[in-house]
Design a protein around this motif. Sequence first.
Motif, short mmCIF file in Angstrom:
data_model
loop_
_atom_site.label_atom_id
_atom_site.label_comp_id
_atom_site.label_asym_id
_atom_site.label_seq_id
_atom_site.Cartn_x
_atom_site.Cartn_y
_atom_site.Cartn_z
N GLU A 43 0.85 -1.19 0.00
CA GLU A 43 0.00 0.00 0.00
C GLU A 43 0.89 1.24 0.00
O GLU A 43 1.86 1.32 0.74
N ASP A 46 3.88 2.35 -5.96
CA ASP A 46 3.48 2.28 -7.37
C ASP A 46 3.70 0.84 -7.79
O ASP A 46 4.82 0.33 -7.68
N LYS A 59 0.09 0.30 -14.95
CA LYS A 59 0.38 0.88 -13.64
C LYS A 59 -0.86 0.82 -12.75
O LYS A 59 -1.91 1.37 -13.10
N ASN A 60 -0.72 0.17 -11.62
CA ASN A 60 -1.75 0.06 -10.59
C ASN A 60 -3.05 -0.59 -11.03
O ASN A 60 -4.05 -0.51 -10.33
N GLU A 61 -3.08 -1.21 -12.20
CA GLU A 61 -4.26 -1.94 -12.67
C GLU A 61 -3.82 -3.36 -13.04
O GLU A 61 -3.09 -3.55 -14.00
#
Length: 88
Positions: A43, A46, A59-61
């Motif tokens: 948490e 990136d 990124k983050n998906e």
Amino acid sequence: MKPINPKKSKVFSFLIGLIYGYRTADMELKVMPLEEFDPNNHEGFDVYFLDKKSDRVSKNEPIEEPSHIVAIFEDFEAKKVRLYIYKS
């Protein structure tokens, strides 16, 4: 030695960019198996999902079947970059 052409692959370009971008930084690097990835442990990081087969970086998906997951955290208090690479 075979010449490297990073323009052929987004995934390879991303990894080379990490190495070049953080080349002078104090770094904590951990390489672990892909099965050990837990998003709750990263948490505030990136998180990049890489798929070598489809040459995709997200990124983050999360993506369907990532070949690598890279989690990066720039810790300004400790003046250190924390880099976790999960690979299959």
